[in-house]
Design a protein around this motif. Structure first.
Motif, PDB file in Angstrom:
ATOM      1  N   ALA A 117      -3.427  13.305  -0.058  1.00  0.00           N
ATOM      2  CA  ALA A 117      -4.634  13.065  -0.837  1.00  0.00           C
ATOM      3  C   ALA A 117      -5.566  12.068  -0.164  1.00  0.00           C
ATOM      4  O   ALA A 117      -6.783  12.137  -0.321  1.00  0.00           O
ATOM      5  CB  ALA A 117      -4.265  12.559  -2.234  1.00  0.00           C
ATOM      6  N   VAL A 118      -5.029  11.129   0.571  1.00  0.00           N
ATOM      7  CA  VAL A 118      -5.821  10.025   1.102  1.00  0.00           C
ATOM      8  C   VAL A 118      -5.388   9.726   2.536  1.00  0.00           C
ATOM      9  O   VAL A 118      -4.202   9.715   2.836  1.00  0.00           O
ATOM     10  CB  VAL A 118      -5.597   8.766   0.221  1.00  0.00           C
ATOM     11  CG1 VAL A 118      -6.091   7.513   0.917  1.00  0.00           C
ATOM     12  CG2 VAL A 118      -6.284   8.906  -1.123  1.00  0.00           C
ATOM     13  N   ALA A 119      -6.380   9.473   3.413  1.00  0.00           N
ATOM     14  CA  ALA A 119      -6.090   8.925   4.744  1.00  0.00           C
ATOM     15  C   ALA A 119      -6.713   7.539   4.794  1.00  0.00           C
ATOM     16  O   ALA A 119      -7.898   7.375   4.488  1.00  0.00           O
ATOM     17  CB  ALA A 119      -6.673   9.807   5.835  1.00  0.00           C
ATOM     18  N   LEU A 120      -5.909   6.549   5.124  1.00  0.00           N
ATOM     19  CA  LEU A 120      -6.378   5.161   5.109  1.00  0.00           C
ATOM     20  C   LEU A 120      -6.138   4.512   6.462  1.00  0.00           C
ATOM     21  O   LEU A 120      -5.164   4.837   7.142  1.00  0.00           O
ATOM     22  CB  LEU A 120      -5.578   4.328   4.114  1.00  0.00           C
ATOM     23  CG  LEU A 120      -5.801   4.463   2.631  1.00  0.00           C
ATOM     24  CD1 LEU A 120      -4.869   3.486   1.910  1.00  0.00           C
ATOM     25  CD2 LEU A 120      -7.245   4.177   2.267  1.00  0.00           C
ATOM     26  N   THR A 121      -7.000   3.570   6.829  1.00  0.00           N
ATOM     27  CA  THR A 121      -6.717   2.686   7.952  1.00  0.00           C
ATOM     28  C   THR A 121      -6.889   1.256   7.478  1.00  0.00           C
ATOM     29  O   THR A 121      -7.905   0.919   6.855  1.00  0.00           O
ATOM     30  CB  THR A 121      -7.662   2.951   9.135  1.00  0.00           C
ATOM     31  OG1 THR A 121      -7.561   4.325   9.503  1.00  0.00           O
ATOM     32  CG2 THR A 121      -7.298   2.088  10.329  1.00  0.00           C
ATOM     33  N   LEU A 122      -5.902   0.423   7.757  1.00  0.00           N
ATOM     34  CA  LEU A 122      -5.956  -0.993   7.375  1.00  0.00           C
ATOM     35  C   LEU A 122      -5.925  -1.825   8.645  1.00  0.00           C
ATOM     36  O   LEU A 122      -5.071  -1.612   9.499  1.00  0.00           O
ATOM     37  CB  LEU A 122      -4.753  -1.367   6.496  1.00  0.00           C
ATOM     38  CG  LEU A 122      -4.807  -0.979   5.017  1.00  0.00           C
ATOM     39  CD1 LEU A 122      -4.837   0.511   4.810  1.00  0.00           C
ATOM     40  CD2 LEU A 122      -3.630  -1.579   4.264  1.00  0.00           C
ATOM     41  N   VAL A 123      -6.859  -2.745   8.751  1.00  0.00           N
ATOM     42  CA  VAL A 123      -6.983  -3.566   9.956  1.00  0.00           C
ATOM     43  C   VAL A 123      -6.913  -5.030   9.571  1.00  0.00           C
ATOM     44  O   VAL A 123      -7.588  -5.450   8.615  1.00  0.00           O
ATOM     45  CB  VAL A 123      -8.334  -3.283  10.658  1.00  0.00           C
ATOM     46  CG1 VAL A 123      -8.456  -4.089  11.942  1.00  0.00           C
ATOM     47  CG2 VAL A 123      -8.510  -1.798  10.934  1.00  0.00           C
TER      48      VAL A 123
ATOM     49  N   ALA B 271       0.331   1.732  -3.797  1.00  0.00           N
ATOM     50  CA  ALA B 271      -1.013   2.306  -3.894  1.00  0.00           C
ATOM     51  C   ALA B 271      -1.037   3.798  -3.560  1.00  0.00           C
ATOM     52  O   ALA B 271      -1.920   4.512  -4.005  1.00  0.00           O
ATOM     53  CB  ALA B 271      -1.969   1.541  -2.984  1.00  0.00           C
ATOM     54  N   LEU B 272      -0.084   4.257  -2.755  1.00  0.00           N
ATOM     55  CA  LEU B 272      -0.081   5.670  -2.373  1.00  0.00           C
ATOM     56  C   LEU B 272       1.055   6.438  -3.043  1.00  0.00           C
ATOM     57  O   LEU B 272       1.505   7.477  -2.546  1.00  0.00           O
ATOM     58  CB  LEU B 272      -0.022   5.795  -0.851  1.00  0.00           C
ATOM     59  CG  LEU B 272      -1.220   5.175  -0.133  1.00  0.00           C
ATOM     60  CD1 LEU B 272      -1.083   5.315   1.377  1.00  0.00           C
ATOM     61  CD2 LEU B 272      -2.538   5.803  -0.592  1.00  0.00           C
TER      62      LEU B 272
ATOM     63  N   THR C  21       0.832  -1.205   0.000  1.00  0.00           N
ATOM     64  CA  THR C  21       0.000   0.000   0.000  1.00  0.00           C
ATOM     65  C   THR C  21       0.867   1.255   0.000  1.00  0.00           C
ATOM     66  O   THR C  21       0.648   2.175  -0.786  1.00  0.00           O
ATOM     67  CB  THR C  21      -0.948  -0.011   1.209  1.00  0.00           C
ATOM     68  OG1 THR C  21      -1.830  -1.139   1.072  1.00  0.00           O
ATOM     69  CG2 THR C  21      -1.779   1.255   1.285  1.00  0.00           C
ATOM     70  N   LEU C  22       1.862   1.298   0.877  1.00  0.00           N
ATOM     71  CA  LEU C  22       2.726   2.483   0.925  1.00  0.00           C
ATOM     72  C   LEU C  22       3.590   2.576  -0.332  1.00  0.00           C
ATOM     73  O   LEU C  22       3.780   3.664  -0.875  1.00  0.00           O
ATOM     74  CB  LEU C  22       3.623   2.433   2.165  1.00  0.00           C
ATOM     75  CG  LEU C  22       2.962   2.809   3.492  1.00  0.00           C
ATOM     76  CD1 LEU C  22       3.877   2.450   4.656  1.00  0.00           C
ATOM     77  CD2 LEU C  22       2.628   4.297   3.531  1.00  0.00           C
TER      78      LEU C  22
END
Lengths: 431, 431
Positions: free
Chosen positions: B291-297, B146-147, B142-143
Motif C-alpha cells: 500500500a505504501v512505499a516510504l523512505t526515512l532519512v 505504522a505499516l 514504523t515497520l
C-alpha cells in the motif's frame, strides 16, 4: 479474542480501501494486536451503489450521527470529510459517548482539533488522525511518539501532491502552470475546482496539525500565512534552477524568538536537500529536533496510502495504545504565540519587470538600500530584441532580511512607477 | 503519578545522553505519558569516572546482572553492547524476571533476538530496540506499527554511517578509500579496527532485525550474504557516475519466489532515488509495501540520535503501549526461507583488467554469452600510453541475469588467463 468494533462513515475510495485492507490483513492484524478489528456498521450517502465490497454483515445507517451513537461500536471511523456537519456532528457524538474516533478529516481537525481532543479526553475515548496529514507517511506517530525526547525547532513539508506534481512537471518539462494543472485534472490528481489545493489551503490544514504536534500548541490554522502556486512562471523555475534551488510549495512551522511562525508559500530550497528531490505527487516532511533531524518521504494521497494510515490507527487502538491526540493532554497544549509574517527573516528572490527608462536601475537599488536590504546577486536580462518600452527582467537575490522590509521596498518601487507589472517574490530556505 | 523505574547498564556517550535527555524533557515526558520515567539504578565498569551527570540519587551496581535483578526496577536499559555476556546475561535476567528491556544492542539481537522476544512474552515484560537499527530513524516503530496494514515486499537501507561517509567522500572528492577511511577514523566515525563497519557486518546485524520486522520471520543473521566496501576504487565510482548511478553500501531484504533474500553489498542505485542522495554519515531506509512505499532519512548514530530512540522506547513503555518486539508474537514468527544468493537476479557492473593480447575481447564476450548473459553496454578503455602487456579496463553492464551466471562467467575468464587481476563485480538495483 478481544474485538474492536468499528463503525465506518464514508464508503468512497478510502473507505472501501480500508475494508479490503482489513480483510486482506485480518490474520496478521489479529496476531499483532491480539484483537479482531471488525467493521460492524457503516453509513454512506447512497445505500444502493455497488462498491465492490460485501457490506451484508454490517448494519447500515443512513445517518452518520446515528452510526456514531450505535451502542455496538467502539470506534467511529470518519471518512466523509468536510469541516462541518455531518462529519463534525458524528465525530462529536462518538467522542462524547466515550468512543474512539479515527479520522482522515484535516479540514475538521484544523478547525476544531483542540476541542475534539478535549472531548475525547473528557469522555475517555481516543482521537487518531494519521491519515489526515501526508497520507501514508506516518508523520503523526513520528512526532507524537518517536520524537518524544526531542524539542522540535522546525517542521516543514511538501504536503500537497497536486502542487508538487504541477511544479515538478513545470520544472522538468518547461510546461506552463495552466498546462500542468489541466494534466493534473485529467489524471485525477486535481479537482475540477483546484483552488483548495493550488492556493495552499489544503497544505495549511495539514500544517496546522503538524504545528500542534511539533510544538505542543493548540491548533491554530488561522495564524497561518498562506500563498499558493498560481503566480509561478517558468522564468521563476528556470532562475531557481540556475541559482541551485528547486521551487516547492512548502508548509513551514518554526519556533522563533517571537513565537511560532506558520506559513505556506512557494519556497526555493537548495537542490541537495532531500526535500528538493521529491518529485511528482509524492509528499515529504522534514523535522528538525534538538537531538534528531529526520526526513520522511512517501505517498501523500490515494486510497491505498490513506487506508494504510487508517489501519495503523485502528491497530494502535486494538493494542490499546495510549497517548494523547496531539501528544500532550489538551489542557497542556499552549496557545501558539503567533510570530507575525512581517517579521519573517530569510533570503528572498525578487523578480521585477523593470521599465526600460533611464534611472530605473538606480531607483530599484535605492529602494532596496533604503530598507537596509543587502543583495547577494542582481541579474538583469533584456528582452532578446530590445525595444523601447519593453520591460527588462531584473532578478534580485537578497541576503537575510525581513518580510516587511521586502514588502516595503517593493511597494515603493511600484509607487515610483518603475515596474511594468506585479513583482514576483519567493522566499528562500537555506542551511 | 505512576512511575517507570529504570535501571541503566552502560554509562558511555549514549547512557549519559539518555540521562541528560530524560532530565531535560522530564515535564514534557510526564505530561505525555502520565508517568514519571526515573532512572533509579545504574551499572558501569568504572564507578569513579566523572561523566558530567549527577548519579548520586541512583543506586550503583558493579554487576549489570545484579542491576537487572534489582527488584526496584521495572525496565532494564541495556547500553553496554556486545553480543555475549554481560549484556546477554543482564538482558535475559531482566526479561526472565518479567521486567521490560530497552536496548541498543544490535549484535545481541541479531544473534538471539527471537529467543529474547520469547523470554519477554513468557514472563510478561516487553522488549524494545528502536536504537539498534539506524539510530535516530524510527524505523522499528514504523515497520512494527505504522505499516501494520501492509504486506512488505522489500526493505533496504544505508545502515552504516561510516561506510556512507567514506563512499560520499570518495565520490565527491576523488579521494582513495584509504584516505577517506583514515579521515573517518580521525573524526571518530570509524573505529581503530574498522572491520566491523567497512566489511558490512554492522549493516548485516541491523538488516537481520529489519527483515524480521518486515516479513514476520525469525531473526536469521546467518542467512545474510555480506560483502563490504574495501575493494571499491575511484574508477568504479566514476564509472557509476557516468552511468547514472551512485554506489552505496546497502542492506537489502526482498521477498522472492524462492524465499527471503538478505544481502549486504556495495550497490549501484539510480541517482534519482531518494536513497542515492543520502550523503555523509546519514542513514536511510526505504520500505516497499503493497500500500505504501516510504523512505526515512536521518542520523544513524551519535549520542543524541541514539538517546532519542531510547527515550521514545521508554516513553512507549511509560504509556504501557502494547505490541510484540518484532510485531508478531514469537510463536507467529516463521523461519525465514533462505533464498540463496546464487539465485539473486539483477543487473551487474563488471570491471575487468583484460590482458592486452589478441583474442581477449572475444574470450570475454564468449564467456558471457555461454552463460546467457546479455550486455547492456561494454566500454573498453586502454591505458593512456598503451604499452604492450599493460591491461585494458573493460566495463560490462549486464541486463538482468543471475548471480551464479555472473560468477561462473567470471571464473571461466580467470581460468582462461585473460584477466590481469581480480575482477570487480557490483550489483545494480533499478526501478
Amino acid at each position: 479474542m478481544r474485538e474492536l468494533k468499528v463503525g465506518l462513515a464514508g464508503l468512497g475510495t478510502v473507505g472501501t480501501g480500508v475494508l479490503r485492507m482489513l480483510d486482506r490483513q485480518r490474520l496478521s492484524l489479529a496476531a499483532r494486536t491480539g484483537c479482531e478489528i471488525r467493521v460492524v456498521a457503516v453509513s454512506a450517502r447512497d445505500r444502493a451503489r455497488d462498491r465492490g465490497v460485501d457490506l451484508s454483515a454490517m448494519r447500515w445507517h443512513d445517518d452518520p450521527v446515528a452510526l456514531a451513537r450505535d451502542p455496538e461500536i467502539d470506534v467511529l471511523l470518519e471518512l466523509m470529510g468536510g469541516e462541518g456537519d455531518p462529519a463534525k456532528a458524528a465525530v462529536c457524538a462518538a467522542l462524547d459517548a466515550g468512543k474512539s474516533v479515527v479520522t482522515a478529516n484535516k479540514a475538521l481537525l484544523a478547525r476544531c482539533g483542540t476541542d475534539l481532543a478535549a472531548r475525547s479526553e473528557a469522555a475517555g475515548g481516543r482521537l487518531r488522525f494519521e491519515a489526515a496529514v501526508a497520507g501514508g507517511i506516518p508523520i503523526v506517530k513520528t512526532l507524537r511518539e518517536a520524537l518524544a525526547g526531542n524539542t522540535i525547532h522546525r517542521v516543514s513539508g511538501i504536503l500537497n501532491g497536486t502542487c508538487n506534481y504541477i511544479l515538478t512537471r513545470m520544472a522538468d518539462e518547461k510546461l506552463s502552470f495552466e498546462t500542468c494543472l489541466a494534466e493534473a485534472q485529467r489524471l485525477g490528481y486535481a479537482e475540477a475546482d483546484p483552488t483548495f489545493d493550488i492556493d495552499g489551503f489544503d497544505t495549511a490544514h495539514k500544517l496546522a496539525l503538524l504545528t500542534s504536534l511539533a510544538f505542543g500548541t493548540r491548533v491554530d490554522a488561522e495564524a497561518i500565512y498562506v500563498e499558493g502556486i498560481r503566480s509561478l512562471t517558468l522564468a521563476d523555475l528556470a532562475a531557481a534552477d540556475d541559482l541551485g534551488y528547486k521551487v516547492k510549495l512548502l508548509g513551514v512551522a518554526v519556533r522563533t524568538d517571537q513565537g511560532i511562525e506558520q506559513r505556506v508559500h512557494p519556497t526555493m530550497v537548495p537542490k541537495h536537500w532531500p526535500i528538493a528531490q521529491v518529485s511528482g505527487v509524492t509528499n515529504a516532511v522534514a523535522i528538525d529536533g534538538d537531538a534528531v533531524a529526520l526526513t520522511l518521504v512517501g505517498p501523500g494521497a490515494g486510497g491505498d496510502a490513506t487506508a494504510s494510515a487508517v489501519v495503523a490507527d485502528l491497530a494502535d487502538l486494538a493494542l490499546e495504545a495510549g497517548g494523547f491526540a496531539f501528544g500532550l493532554p489538551e489542557a497542556g497544549l499552549r496557545p501558539a504565540e503567533r510570530a507575525p509574517m512581517q517579521h519573517h527573516e530569510g533570503g528572498y528572490y525578487i523578480r521585477l519587470a523593470a521599465r526600460n527608462k533611464p534611472g530605473t536601475a538606480a531607483t530599484i537599488a535605492r529602494r532596496m538600500a533604503d530598507e537596509g536590504i543587502s543583495l547577494e546577486s542582481i541579474v538583469q536580462r533584456r528582452p532578446d530584441r530590445s525595444q523601447d518600452g519593453e520591460p527588462a527582467t531584473v532578478i534580485l537575490i537578497t541576503y537575510a532580511t525581513t518580510e516587511e522590509a521586502v514588502r516595503r521596498a517593493v511597494a515603493r518601487m511600484e509607487g515610483d512607477g518603475v515596474l511594468a507589472s506585479q513583482p514576483q517574490v519567493i522566499r528562500i530556505e537555506k542551511d
